[in-house]
Design a protein around this motif. Structure first.
Motif, short mmCIF file in Angstrom:
data_model
loop_
_atom_site.label_atom_id
_atom_site.label_comp_id
_atom_site.label_asym_id
_atom_site.label_seq_id
_atom_site.Cartn_x
_atom_site.Cartn_y
_atom_site.Cartn_z
N GLU A 1 -44.72 -7.28 12.49
CA GLU A 1 -43.47 -8.01 12.75
C GLU A 1 -43.51 -8.69 14.12
N PHE A 2 -44.08 -8.03 15.09
CA PHE A 2 -44.22 -8.59 16.43
C PHE A 2 -45.04 -9.88 16.38
N LEU A 3 -46.12 -9.86 15.61
CA LEU A 3 -46.94 -11.06 15.46
C LEU A 3 -46.16 -12.17 14.75
N TYR A 4 -45.41 -11.80 13.72
CA TYR A 4 -44.62 -12.80 12.98
C TYR A 4 -43.60 -13.45 13.90
N PHE A 5 -42.98 -12.67 14.78
CA PHE A 5 -42.02 -13.21 15.74
C PHE A 5 -42.70 -14.21 16.68
N HIS A 6 -44.02 -14.07 16.85
CA HIS A 6 -44.78 -15.00 17.68
C HIS A 6 -45.45 -16.11 16.84
N GLY A 7 -45.06 -16.21 15.58
CA GLY A 7 -45.56 -17.29 14.75
C GLY A 7 -46.91 -17.04 14.10
N ILE A 8 -47.35 -15.80 14.04
CA ILE A 8 -48.64 -15.48 13.42
C ILE A 8 -48.42 -14.66 12.16
N THR A 9 -48.87 -15.18 11.04
CA THR A 9 -48.83 -14.47 9.77
C THR A 9 -50.22 -13.92 9.49
N VAL A 10 -50.31 -12.63 9.23
CA VAL A 10 -51.59 -11.97 9.06
C VAL A 10 -51.96 -11.96 7.58
N ASP A 11 -53.16 -12.49 7.25
CA ASP A 11 -53.64 -12.43 5.88
C ASP A 11 -54.75 -11.38 5.77
N GLU A 12 -55.34 -11.24 4.60
CA GLU A 12 -56.32 -10.17 4.38
C GLU A 12 -57.61 -10.37 5.15
N HIS A 13 -57.86 -11.58 5.64
CA HIS A 13 -59.09 -11.86 6.39
C HIS A 13 -58.81 -12.03 7.88
N PHE A 14 -57.76 -11.36 8.38
CA PHE A 14 -57.31 -11.59 9.76
C PHE A 14 -58.40 -11.29 10.79
N GLU A 15 -59.24 -10.29 10.52
CA GLU A 15 -60.22 -9.90 11.55
C GLU A 15 -61.33 -10.92 11.72
N PHE A 16 -61.45 -11.88 10.80
CA PHE A 16 -62.47 -12.92 10.91
C PHE A 16 -61.88 -14.29 11.21
N SER A 17 -60.56 -14.38 11.25
CA SER A 17 -59.90 -15.67 11.41
C SER A 17 -59.89 -16.09 12.88
N PRO A 18 -59.76 -17.38 13.17
CA PRO A 18 -59.66 -17.84 14.56
C PRO A 18 -58.49 -17.23 15.32
N SER A 19 -57.45 -16.82 14.57
CA SER A 19 -56.27 -16.27 15.24
C SER A 19 -56.48 -14.85 15.76
N ARG A 20 -57.65 -14.25 15.46
CA ARG A 20 -57.86 -12.87 15.88
C ARG A 20 -57.81 -12.71 17.41
N PHE A 21 -58.23 -13.73 18.14
CA PHE A 21 -58.20 -13.65 19.60
C PHE A 21 -56.75 -13.64 20.11
N GLU A 22 -55.90 -14.43 19.47
CA GLU A 22 -54.49 -14.42 19.84
C GLU A 22 -53.85 -13.10 19.42
N ILE A 23 -54.26 -12.56 18.29
CA ILE A 23 -53.75 -11.26 17.84
C ILE A 23 -54.08 -10.18 18.87
N ILE A 24 -55.33 -10.18 19.34
CA ILE A 24 -55.74 -9.18 20.33
C ILE A 24 -54.97 -9.37 21.64
N LEU B 1 -52.96 -3.25 11.39
CA LEU B 1 -52.82 -4.36 10.45
C LEU B 1 -53.47 -4.07 9.10
N GLN B 2 -54.11 -2.91 8.96
CA GLN B 2 -54.73 -2.57 7.69
C GLN B 2 -53.67 -2.30 6.63
N LYS B 3 -53.98 -2.63 5.40
CA LYS B 3 -53.11 -2.32 4.27
C LYS B 3 -53.43 -0.93 3.76
N GLY B 4 -52.40 -0.19 3.41
CA GLY B 4 -52.60 1.12 2.80
C GLY B 4 -52.92 2.21 3.80
#
Length: 417
Positions: free
Chosen positions: A160-183, A414-417
């Motif tokens: 939710e914190f990421l969503y408030f910052h405009g980042i939607t996490v998909d299943e490939h988040f750890e390989f996406s360019p946004s991972r640096f912003e996530i960290i 961010l893991q599912k399950g």
């Protein structure tokens, strides 16, 4: 109560709801149910309900059907249970509709439960919020007779914190360019916690300090008429410093008495209950302990990382374990324990997973201790999923044919399950 003031409040709140920009939360509710939303002060309960009302607007409901009252509005000083009917009279003098009711921080009005029960009995859709967990007590449940569902609203989860910052996490988040912003954003979340209003403040520590004072002085000292505020404040600090350890109330009593404050063990236990009732902290039980002793020896965790950090000079390890606890409580509810009986495991979800928390794993003694405890617990409870949550380390450890996943906290959250 002056009807003119109440009518003005009703109209102002309708205009406010229509104009607000709301970030939706990942919390599901039954559309046709009455609800009591409870949880920590400033965690976003009010805005969550506003979001529900805005969803109704999108479905075609008129803004005129919303009757919203915040009982912390200073214009309602002097309001008592005899004035509840006046609110309805004021609404019906303004509009011909049957309203959807939203009463914010209603616990400030003595006797609110009977009014809430009557509204449900008369078929009004009703949403209620409050910042005191005694709203979940057996007495209240008896009074309301199952007419309301109860939902706790906590501070923002990391997704939710990421969503408030405009980042939607998909299943490939750890390989996406946004991972640096996530960290990068995880560093903010880890340091300051998840209160939604923090986005607006530059001096986040000052905001958190003021919020704690509001909870401490208003929700605890004033509400429970605590006479020894110094002892209670010292207890909060010592519980913060004991975040990763079992708490002995006798030891806490001795620490407080060493400062010259005479206090009994029963009072210390009572004060700890106030901290839980105000949603400042919550307790965590040892699965290995007998049922009778689970209540006497517990761990205590703050409900928010930012508030915890106010009491510690080097909070990182304490915050990491608190982060993991709060995430597990959010996802698994009461089915979260720790293990202590010749070995110690930080978190155990029965028949599912064993989790250790270690800020770093590069010290050989730390590595050996964490792995050994997991292996002993896995053998005893036949659990196959073993995890060590760290701040940034990641690897897979294989011990006696059993795999242990070492994973950084940002990715684990961010893991599912």
């Amino acid at each position: 109560m002056d009807k003119t003031i109440i009518k003005k409040i009703i109209l102002e709140n309708q205009q406010r709801i229509a104009a607000l920009e709301i970030h939706p939360r990942s919390i599901s509710v039954e559309k046709q149910a009455n609800y009591i939303f409870t949880g920590q002060r400033r965690a976003g309960k009010t805005w969550f309900v506003f979001g529900l009302l805005q969803e109704m607007l999108k479905m075609g409901q008129s803004i005129e059907t919303f009757l919203t009252i915040n009982f912390e509005d200073e214009r309602l000083i002097g309001f008592n249970h005899m004035d509840f009917d006046t609110i309805l009279e004021c609404y019906y003098e303004l509009f011909p509709h049957r309203p959807v009711l939203f009463f914010d921080e209603i616990q400030n009005i003595t006797g609110w439960q009977k009014f809430a029960r009557r509204m449900a009995d008369e078929g009004y859709r009703t949403y209620i919020t409050g910042s005191n967990s005694q709203m979940l007590s057996s007495e209240m449940a008896s009074t309301l007779g199952g007419r309301y569902l109860v939902q706790e609203i906590g501070t923002l989860s990391f997704p939710e914190f990421l969503y408030f910052h405009g980042i939607t996490v998909d299943e490939h988040f750890e390989f996406s360019p946004s991972r640096f912003e996530i960290i990068r954003l995880f560093g903010q979340y880890f340091t300051f916690g998840g209160f939604p209003e923090l986005f607006k403040f530059t001096d986040k520590k000052e905001y958190l300090s003021n919020l704690f004072q509001k909870v401490f002085l208003g929700d605890i000292i004033a509400r429970y008429q605590v006479r020894n505020a110094f002892a209670l404040r010292l207890l909060v600090k010592k519980l913060a410093e004991s975040t990763m350890d079992e708490v002995s109330f006798n030891r806490m009593r001795n620490i407080i008495q060493s400062t010259g404050n005479q206090i009994g063990t029963a009072t210390v236990i009572e004060y700890a209950g106030y901290l839980e009732d105000s949603f400042l902290m919550r307790s965590h039980s040892n699965y290995e302990a007998k049922i009778s002793s689970r209540e006497t020896m517990k761990k205590y965790y703050f409900n928010d990382l930012g508030i915890l950090s106010l009491f510690l000079s080097d909070p990182a390890s304490f915050q990491l374990e608190t982060l993991v606890f709060n995430h597990l409580k959010r996802t698994h509810g009461a089915n979260v324990f720790y293990l202590r009986n010749g070995f110690e495991v930080d978190f155990y979800i029965p028949s599912a997973v064993l989790i250790q928390v270690a800020y770093r794993l590069d010290e050989p003694s730390t590595r050996i201790r964490e792995i050994s405890a997991l292996m002993k617990a896995a053998a005893k409870y036949a659990v196959k999923k073993l995890v060590i949550v760290t701040y940034e380390s990641e690897e897979k450890i294989v011990q006696d044919g059993i795999e242990i996943q070492v994973i950084p906290a940002w990715k684990w959250l961010l893991q599912k399950g």
